[in-house]
Design a protein around this motif. Structure first.
Motif, PDB file in Angstrom:
ATOM      1  N   MET A 280       0.081  -1.285  -0.460  1.00 30.19           N
ATOM      2  CA  MET A 280      -0.205   0.030   0.158  1.00 30.19           C
ATOM      3  C   MET A 280       1.023   1.390   0.377  1.00 30.19           C
ATOM      4  O   MET A 280       0.515   2.017  -0.396  1.00 30.19           O
ATOM      5  N   MET A 281       1.995   0.990   0.288  1.00 33.76           N
ATOM      6  CA  MET A 281       2.488   2.611   1.038  1.00 33.76           C
ATOM      7  C   MET A 281       3.901   2.491  -0.531  1.00 33.76           C
ATOM      8  O   MET A 281       3.458   3.751  -0.678  1.00 33.76           O
ATOM      9  N   ALA A 282       3.838   1.447  -0.967  1.00 33.18           N
ATOM     10  CA  ALA A 282       5.186   0.869  -2.054  1.00 33.18           C
ATOM     11  C   ALA A 282       4.476   2.221  -3.398  1.00 33.18           C
ATOM     12  O   ALA A 282       4.787   2.771  -3.810  1.00 33.18           O
ATOM     13  N   GLU A 283       2.734   1.395  -3.157  1.00 36.45           N
ATOM     14  CA  GLU A 283       1.818   1.645  -4.842  1.00 36.45           C
ATOM     15  C   GLU A 283       1.430   3.441  -4.545  1.00 36.45           C
ATOM     16  O   GLU A 283       1.274   3.839  -5.137  1.00 36.45           O
ATOM     17  N   ILE A 289      10.073   1.326  -6.015  1.00 39.56           N
ATOM     18  CA  ILE A 289      10.778   0.517  -5.712  1.00 39.56           C
ATOM     19  C   ILE A 289      10.273  -1.091  -6.078  1.00 39.56           C
ATOM     20  O   ILE A 289       9.434  -0.941  -7.055  1.00 39.56           O
ATOM     21  N   ALA A 290      11.774  -1.864  -5.766  1.00 36.49           N
ATOM     22  CA  ALA A 290      11.346  -2.979  -6.385  1.00 36.49           C
ATOM     23  C   ALA A 290      12.490  -4.354  -5.504  1.00 36.49           C
ATOM     24  O   ALA A 290      13.514  -3.877  -4.611  1.00 36.49           O
ATOM     25  N   THR A 291      11.547  -5.080  -5.735  1.00 36.20           N
ATOM     26  CA  THR A 291      12.308  -6.399  -4.619  1.00 36.20           C
ATOM     27  C   THR A 291      13.064  -7.310  -5.312  1.00 36.20           C
ATOM     28  O   THR A 291      12.340  -7.818  -7.013  1.00 36.20           O
ATOM     29  N   SER A 292      14.031  -7.884  -5.095  1.00 31.92           N
ATOM     30  CA  SER A 292      14.075  -9.922  -5.907  1.00 31.92           C
ATOM     31  C   SER A 292      14.638 -10.632  -4.916  1.00 31.92           C
ATOM     32  O   SER A 292      15.168 -10.600  -3.746  1.00 31.92           O
ATOM     33  N   ASP A 293      14.725 -11.222  -5.271  1.00 28.61           N
ATOM     34  CA  ASP A 293      14.528 -13.082  -4.662  1.00 28.61           C
ATOM     35  C   ASP A 293      16.258 -13.391  -4.114  1.00 28.61           C
ATOM     36  O   ASP A 293      16.694 -13.161  -4.900  1.00 28.61           O
ATOM     37  N   GLU A 294      16.294 -14.226  -3.820  1.00 30.17           N
ATOM     38  CA  GLU A 294      18.219 -14.718  -2.752  1.00 30.17           C
ATOM     39  C   GLU A 294      18.769 -15.277  -4.774  1.00 30.17           C
ATOM     40  O   GLU A 294      20.463 -15.224  -4.689  1.00 30.17           O
ATOM     41  N   PHE A 301       8.103  -4.746  -8.277  1.00 25.65           N
ATOM     42  CA  PHE A 301       7.917  -3.567  -9.002  1.00 25.65           C
ATOM     43  C   PHE A 301       6.655  -2.753  -8.702  1.00 25.65           C
ATOM     44  O   PHE A 301       5.541  -3.020  -9.206  1.00 25.65           O
ATOM     45  N   ASN A 302       6.281  -1.339  -8.368  1.00 21.69           N
ATOM     46  CA  ASN A 302       5.563  -0.836  -8.116  1.00 21.69           C
ATOM     47  C   ASN A 302       5.185   0.101  -8.817  1.00 21.69           C
ATOM     48  O   ASN A 302       5.389  -0.205 -10.198  1.00 21.69           O
ATOM     49  N   LYS A 307       4.264   2.722 -14.446  1.00 18.40           N
ATOM     50  CA  LYS A 307       4.119   4.752 -14.405  1.00 18.40           C
ATOM     51  C   LYS A 307       5.342   4.882 -15.340  1.00 18.40           C
ATOM     52  O   LYS A 307       5.282   5.994 -16.729  1.00 18.40           O
ATOM     53  N   LEU A 308       6.753   5.126 -15.200  1.00 24.44           N
ATOM     54  CA  LEU A 308       8.043   5.555 -15.234  1.00 24.44           C
ATOM     55  C   LEU A 308       8.387   4.447 -16.937  1.00 24.44           C
ATOM     56  O   LEU A 308       8.829   5.359 -18.303  1.00 24.44           O
ATOM     57  N   THR A 309       8.087   3.202 -17.187  1.00 24.36           N
ATOM     58  CA  THR A 309       8.273   2.425 -18.164  1.00 24.36           C
ATOM     59  C   THR A 309       7.446   2.370 -19.356  1.00 24.36           C
ATOM     60  O   THR A 309       7.543   1.750 -20.139  1.00 24.36           O
ATOM     61  N   GLY A 310       6.662   2.567 -18.407  1.00 27.68           N
ATOM     62  CA  GLY A 310       4.906   2.058 -19.638  1.00 27.68           C
ATOM     63  C   GLY A 310       4.945   0.282 -20.212  1.00 27.68           C
ATOM     64  O   GLY A 310       4.160   0.116 -20.433  1.00 27.68           O
ATOM     65  N   ARG A 311       5.635   0.126 -18.993  1.00 29.20           N
ATOM     66  CA  ARG A 311       6.116  -1.828 -19.162  1.00 29.20           C
ATOM     67  C   ARG A 311       4.801  -2.272 -17.891  1.00 29.20           C
ATOM     68  O   ARG A 311       5.378  -1.986 -16.800  1.00 29.20           O
TER      69      ARG A 311
END
Length: 619
Positions: A280-283, A289-294, A301-302, A307-311
């Protein structure tokens, strides 16, 4: 006539004794005769069980009796002789084939007319098979007892609830944890049905239906249910019911195991709530904001990224966004990211990304490693902001600095030439006062030239115009050249160079020399006159490492990470009167980074500082 009757009686007794001996011989595996005191065995017919004596022997105990049973045999003989009663004993013997066997031996005393024992007549049977069977049964019993103790230990010590249902739905077993949950004892719970042990009607009906299903299908059932605990209140349980099959393959009981998963479910709910709050905060933010696993796979991706990339987010997760990086930033940023990821260390970087309108935007990204609750690496989380306007302002400032520096450099060069010529003429005219003044002027003009060159280098660096002219050279030779120049230009300090072995690198010789000279210049600037400055170059972990140590004022720990930032200067009262613009170490950092090296500083306030950099080596 009486004499004839005596003979007849004797003959009858002899015949009776022979018939008895014949009977014993026919029904026994071994027949033996012993002396009154058992010291001599006058005869032994061992059949196939024991070796025959052949003739009287006095070592029969050692020959036939197992060493561990000999004392027991002696004690039984002593009692039989003393009481004049039948000798009877079960003991081990050494069989004819040399193996160990068991025998049950009985011997009766034969008396004379005075009641004295004149001989012992004995018989023994091979009971080895029976003893082996008894031993096997005992071993099986011991194993069963051990298994039972182990099972009871496990089931009584585990927090899991373990139980067995009979096919009439009654409990035939319940471990201590289950009895404690019910608040009951074995006697008040076993043999009772679910409803009698406090289960609600719907709960009891559910398990009874499951028991019927298991009997019909012979398949296990697993489920999850909530019901009250006698002490802890309402809890959530995960359970599995398994069929117990008899020798005919039919279900004869149903065994169950139930585990309290209330804390797991609570943790999962807490985690889900935390995840929901995070999303909720990220959106709701403009931060990227982005996260990845180990394994470095993107997991989130928020909306700001979308919005930035259009993807769409699913495309970002599937294909990433590296292809959207500016060609000049792509390889460099990937290296920065991979290095931080492998080391599980934070990253800080700026790069350009192509937006949905086909324009490049500058992003400043900070990434941090995430860890699981057990401390193991879980991946990265990154947050970025748009710094395009800031970058444009910096570019305008750099353009202005570059223009001013260029405009100042030409007249400054001319002024320096005039001063040098005038100083030479004053010296030739023995005008020492004028010559001294001109020499100080020359030094100040030289300092201004270095400052202007520094600004120009920063401008070139940030505009991408600074070039790395890499060539293979020996660090030992470069250190010798730097040493000669440093000893000539710095006479107010004791500069000591350590011995350098041959270390070959592939780098821009001039720019690496510039970094070393900057280290030495800073050491001179920030340390007391006549103090010692150490300069060393050596091979460390397969890399060329150069370090400069001084005995200066030192640097606070919190300032160390910022030393290599552009225009950063330590805010300290002792450094206010030391000139500088905070660009030297920034240039050093950029040069070393472009050589895939590392640069850092260590310091103790009041004792001095040591600056390091490393370079990859080549053969």
């Amino acid at each position: 006539m009486p004499h004839d009757k005596g003979h007849a009686a004797a003959d009858q007794l002899t015949q009776s004794e022979e018939r008895y001996r014949a009977l014993v011989t026919a029904t026994s595996d071994v027949v033996y005769r012993m002396s009154p005191d058992w010291k001599v065995m006058s005869q032994l017919d061992g059949g196939s069980f024991l070796l025959d004596t052949g003739e009287p022997i006095d070592n029969w105990v050692e020959k036939y009796i197992h060493p561990e049973d000999q004392q027991k045999v002696y004690e039984a003989i002593e009692i039989a002789i003393r009481t004049k009663t039948i000798f009877a004993l079960e003991h081990r013997v050494l069989r004819a084939d040399g193996t160990l066997g068991w025998t049950f031996s009985r011997a009766v005393p034969l008396f004379n007319e005075q009641g004295e024992i004149i001989e012992w007549f004995g018989a023994a049977n091979d009971v080895s098979a029976r003893k082996q069977t008894e031993q096997d049964l005992q071993d099986a019993k011991d194993a069963a007892e051990h298994q039972k103790r182990t099972y009871e230990t496990i089931t009584s010590s585990t927090p899991d609830l373990i139980y067995v249902f009979a096919l009439d739905y009654t409990f035939s077993y319940a471990n201590e944890a289950l009895l404690a949950m019910w608040g009951k004892t074995w006697d008040t719970a076993i043999g009772k049905r679910l409803i009698e042990n406090g289960y609600e009607q719907w709960h009891a009906d559910m398990h009874e239906r499951e028991i019927d299903q298991i009997v019909a299908t012979k398949q296990s059932i697993r489920g999850e249910v909530a019901f009250p605990h006698a002490v802890l209140g309402r809890r959530v349980y995960d359970y599995i019911l398994n069929p117990v099959l008899n020798a005919q393959g039919e279900v004869e009981a149903v065994a169950g195991t139930t585990r309290d998963i209330s804390d797991i479910r609570a943790a999962e709910n807490t985690l889900a709530e935390s995840e929901a709050r995070f999303r909720m905060m990220a959106e709701a933010t403009n931060i990227y904001i982005a996260t990845s696993d180990e394994s470095s796979n993107a997991t989130y991706f928020n909306q700001s990224w979308t919005k930035l990339t259009g993807r769409p987010q699913k495309d970002l997760l599937a294909y990433g966004w590296v292809d959207l990086l500016h060609p000049d930033d792509q390889e460099r940023h990937v290296k920065v990211y991979e290095k931080a990821f492998k080391a599980h260390k934070p990253l800080h970087d700026a790069f350009r990304v192509l937006n949905s309108e086909g324009e490049y935007r500058w992003l400043l990204i900070d990434g941090f490693p995430r860890n699981y609750m057990d401390g193991s690496f879980a991946g990265f989380i990154s947050a970025g902001i748009d710094i395009t306007e800031l970058k444009e302002d910096e570019q305008r400032k750099n353009d202005f600095i570059s223009m001013v520096s260029h405009e100042l450099k030409t007249p400054l060069t001319s002024a320096l030439s005039y001063v040098q010529v005038s100083k030479k003429r004053a010296t030739e005219a023995n005008d020492t006062v004028t010559a001294g003044m001109l020499e100080r002027t020359e030094k100040q003009l030289g300092k201004m030239t270095r400052i202007i060159n520094g600004f120009l280098n920063v401008s070139r660096l940030e505009s991408g115009k600074i070039q790395i002219d890499a060539q293979r050279f020996d660090m030992a030779e470069l250190m010798e050249e730097v040493k000669e120049e440093a000893l000539i230009s710095n006479t107010g300090h004791q500069i000591k160079f350590g011995y350098t072995k041959s270390i070959w690198v592939n780098a821009d010789r001039e720019k690496i020399a510039q970094v070393i000279q900057n280290f030495i210049s800073n050491a001179v600037k920030y340390s007391r006159p006549n103090s010692t400055i150490q300069v060393r170059c050596k091979l460390v972990d397969g890399k060329a490492q150069v370090c400069t140590s001084d005995e200066g004022i030192g640097i606070n720990h919190e300032d160390l990470p910022k030393l290599f930032e552009r225009f950063y200067r330590v805010k300290d009262s002792e450094m206010r009167n030391i000139s500088g613009f905070g660009i030297g170490l920034y240039l050093c950092n950029e040069i070393i980074k472009r050589h895939d090296g590392d640069i850092w500083a260590e310091s103790t306030v009041g004792e001095g500082s040591t600056f390091y950099f490393t370079l990859p080596t080549v053969e």
